[in-house]
Enzyme design. Structure first.
Site, mmCIF file in Angstrom:
data_model
loop_
_atom_site.group_PDB
_atom_site.id
_atom_site.type_symbol
_atom_site.label_atom_id
_atom_site.label_comp_id
_atom_site.label_asym_id
_atom_site.label_seq_id
_atom_site.Cartn_x
_atom_site.Cartn_y
_atom_site.Cartn_z
ATOM 1 N N TYR A 1 9.288 65.021 69.285
ATOM 2 C CA TYR A 1 10.508 64.784 70.060
ATOM 3 C C TYR A 1 11.154 63.420 69.768
ATOM 4 O O TYR A 1 12.099 63.031 70.412
ATOM 5 C CB TYR A 1 10.233 64.958 71.557
ATOM 6 C CG TYR A 1 10.123 66.414 71.982
ATOM 7 C CD1 TYR A 1 10.000 67.427 71.042
ATOM 8 C CD2 TYR A 1 10.153 66.780 73.313
ATOM 9 C CE1 TYR A 1 9.896 68.756 71.413
ATOM 10 C CE2 TYR A 1 10.050 68.106 73.704
ATOM 11 C CZ TYR A 1 9.927 69.092 72.757
ATOM 12 O OH TYR A 1 9.827 70.407 73.139
ATOM 13 N N LYS B 1 -4.533 69.687 68.008
ATOM 14 C CA LYS B 1 -4.791 70.677 66.955
ATOM 15 C C LYS B 1 -5.240 69.909 65.709
ATOM 16 O O LYS B 1 -4.656 70.013 64.634
ATOM 17 C CB LYS B 1 -3.488 71.470 66.713
ATOM 18 C CG LYS B 1 -3.630 72.658 65.803
ATOM 19 C CD LYS B 1 -4.299 73.862 66.439
ATOM 20 C CE LYS B 1 -4.487 74.966 65.436
ATOM 21 N NZ LYS B 1 -5.204 76.141 65.959
ATOM 22 N N ASP C 1 -4.177 76.033 71.086
ATOM 23 C CA ASP C 1 -4.104 77.500 71.217
ATOM 24 C C ASP C 1 -5.165 78.010 72.194
ATOM 25 O O ASP C 1 -4.889 78.869 73.036
ATOM 26 C CB ASP C 1 -4.191 78.205 69.849
ATOM 27 C CG ASP C 1 -5.176 77.562 68.877
ATOM 28 O OD1 ASP C 1 -5.808 76.546 69.243
ATOM 29 O OD2 ASP C 1 -5.314 78.075 67.754
ATOM 30 N N ASP D 1 5.169 70.082 76.610
ATOM 31 C CA ASP D 1 6.378 70.788 77.050
ATOM 32 C C ASP D 1 6.069 72.283 77.173
ATOM 33 O O ASP D 1 6.339 72.917 78.196
ATOM 34 C CB ASP D 1 7.497 70.535 76.018
ATOM 35 C CG ASP D 1 8.851 71.045 76.490
ATOM 36 O OD1 ASP D 1 8.941 71.569 77.617
ATOM 37 O OD2 ASP D 1 9.829 70.927 75.715
ATOM 38 N N ASP E 1 5.382 75.058 80.934
ATOM 39 C CA ASP E 1 6.014 76.287 81.424
ATOM 40 C C ASP E 1 4.967 77.370 81.648
ATOM 41 O O ASP E 1 5.052 78.156 82.599
ATOM 42 C CB ASP E 1 7.089 76.787 80.435
ATOM 43 C CG ASP E 1 8.437 76.083 80.636
ATOM 44 O OD1 ASP E 1 8.424 74.884 80.984
ATOM 45 O OD2 ASP E 1 9.492 76.724 80.451
HETATM 46 MG MG MG Z 1 10.329 72.054 79.137
#
Ligand code: MG
Ligand code: NAI
Length: 339
Positions: A126, A174, A207, A231, A235
């Site tokens: 990001y 990872k 994962d 991020d 969710d």
């Molecule tokens: Mg988000």
């Protein structure tokens, strides 16, 4: 008990609906908690702001946030990267603290969810160092991971975990594939873990973490991870706890802080008056904690939890048919009754 100036970005889509609901309950809270004084300074940012003022993040918004004790931000739309990703970097809000909790009354896949994602908030993919090669035929994004960035987010996670009953930090990465960038993140988390002998430490590939979060979410306590992974996992975590509509977040640095829901502007339900304002209200609760107003924070959370437990005023995302306003009225009533 103090007096605070709060900068407020109402945002786009359902933003104004959930932010106004939150201001409404905060006004009520001021009547209940003697001595608490909040002054709201409404500022612009987001898609509408871009349209009206030619920029999604005007200078006066940035300076108002800097001058305020804290900020509440509603979700913005397509300009999210130019608003919140930019503010996180500009104000060095390096930790994104996202608690996920199953509240009684909220239908969820698994009943006993209670963990926090501590997401690195200023670097990783990001950073937005993106460019093209071969005349546009190849696109490249640089993933920036620094020792300093890893150290400070790892410390935040361990500090957080040391105050929780379970005292477990899971570093999620990872490194088997991204051995250089995730390798550095993992190595630094491991180093920092040595400074906290009373906190248990483990590592998990991202994962496997995504899988375990659905299958056995109760095993987690504090998850520390890099920006993009955090991020995405957020969710998922919100879905496991019941809804994006109940997931709050705090963007904190050493000087400034912005409190906002995990969710976006939800254009599919905007303007219908049915958005769940819980996530923004719980973000305001995190703000009160950050300001040192623990009692006010507790009263607010209790009023929200009571309204959820009651089940009569659940919004559609939680299987009910109440409006944002009906839910908000019920929270205000619960607050009044707790006085
Ligand atoms: Mg988000
Ligand atoms: P979203 O989070 O807005 O919506 C995903 C789903 O969750 C939708 O079905 C929506 O109706 C539902 N939902 C979200 N919040 C809810 C609430 N409070 N109550 C009930 N249901 C809720 O994600 P999406 O659709 O990917 O993004 C929409 C816009 O939001 C995009 O323009 C995106 O850039 C922006 N966005 C902004 C963020 C920010 O300002 N921090 C964060 C994430 C997305």
């Amino acid at each position: 008990m103090g007096s605070y100036r709060i900068a407020v970005i109402r945002g786009d889509g359902i933003g104004p609906e959930v932010v106004d609901a939150t201001i409404d309950v905060l006004q009520e809270l001021q009547d209940v908690v003697r001595g608490l004084k909040l002054t709201f300074d409404f500022v612009d940012a987001g898609d509408l702001c871009l349209k009206v003022r030619g920029t999604p993040l005007p200078e006066d918004t940035i300076s108002a946030i800097k001058k305020a004790h804290a900020a509440i931000k509603g979700p913005v739309g397509e300009t999210a990267a130019d608003v919140i990703v930019k503010l996180r970097q500009m104000l060095d809000l390096y930790a994104n603290i996202r608690p996920f909790k199953s509240y009684p009354g909220v239908p969820s896949i698994k009943g006993n969810v209670d963990f926090v994602i501590v997401r690195e908030n200023t670097e990783g993919l990001y950073k937005r160092y993106e460019f093209t090669l071969d005349g546009g035929a190849t696109a490249v994004a640089l993933r920036v991971i620094t020792r300093r960035g890893c150290e400070r987010i790892a410390r935040k996670a361990f500090e957080y975990a040391s105050k929780r009953p379970k005292k477990l930090v899971t570093a999620v990465h990872k490194s088997n594939v991204l051995s250089v960038t995730c390798g550095l993140f993992a190595a630094v988390c491991r180093e920092v873990s040595k400074e906290y002998p009373d906190v248990k430490y483990e590592e998990m590939y991202v994962d496997a973490c995504a899988y375990n979060m659905v299958v056995r979410p109760e095993r987690f306590d504090v998850i520390v991870t890099t920006n993009l992974f955090g991020d995405i996992l957020s969710d998922e975590a919100a879905a496991v706890a019941g809804s994006l509509g109940i997931a709050p977040a705090a963007n904190v640095g050493d000087k400034h802080a912005i409190f906002e829901p995990v969710h976006g502007s939800a254009p599919d339900i905007a303007g219908k008056g049915v958005a769940n304002p819980c996530a923004t209200m719980l973000s305001a609760k995190m703000m009160l904690e950050w300001l040192g107003e623990a009692r006010a924070a507790k009263l607010l959370e209790n009023a929200i939890a009571k309204t959820l437990r009651d089940k009569r005023f659940l919004t559609p995302d939680l299987g009910g048919n109440a409006s944002t306003k009906e839910f908000t009225r019920a929270v205000k009533k619960a607050l009044r009754n707790s006085a």
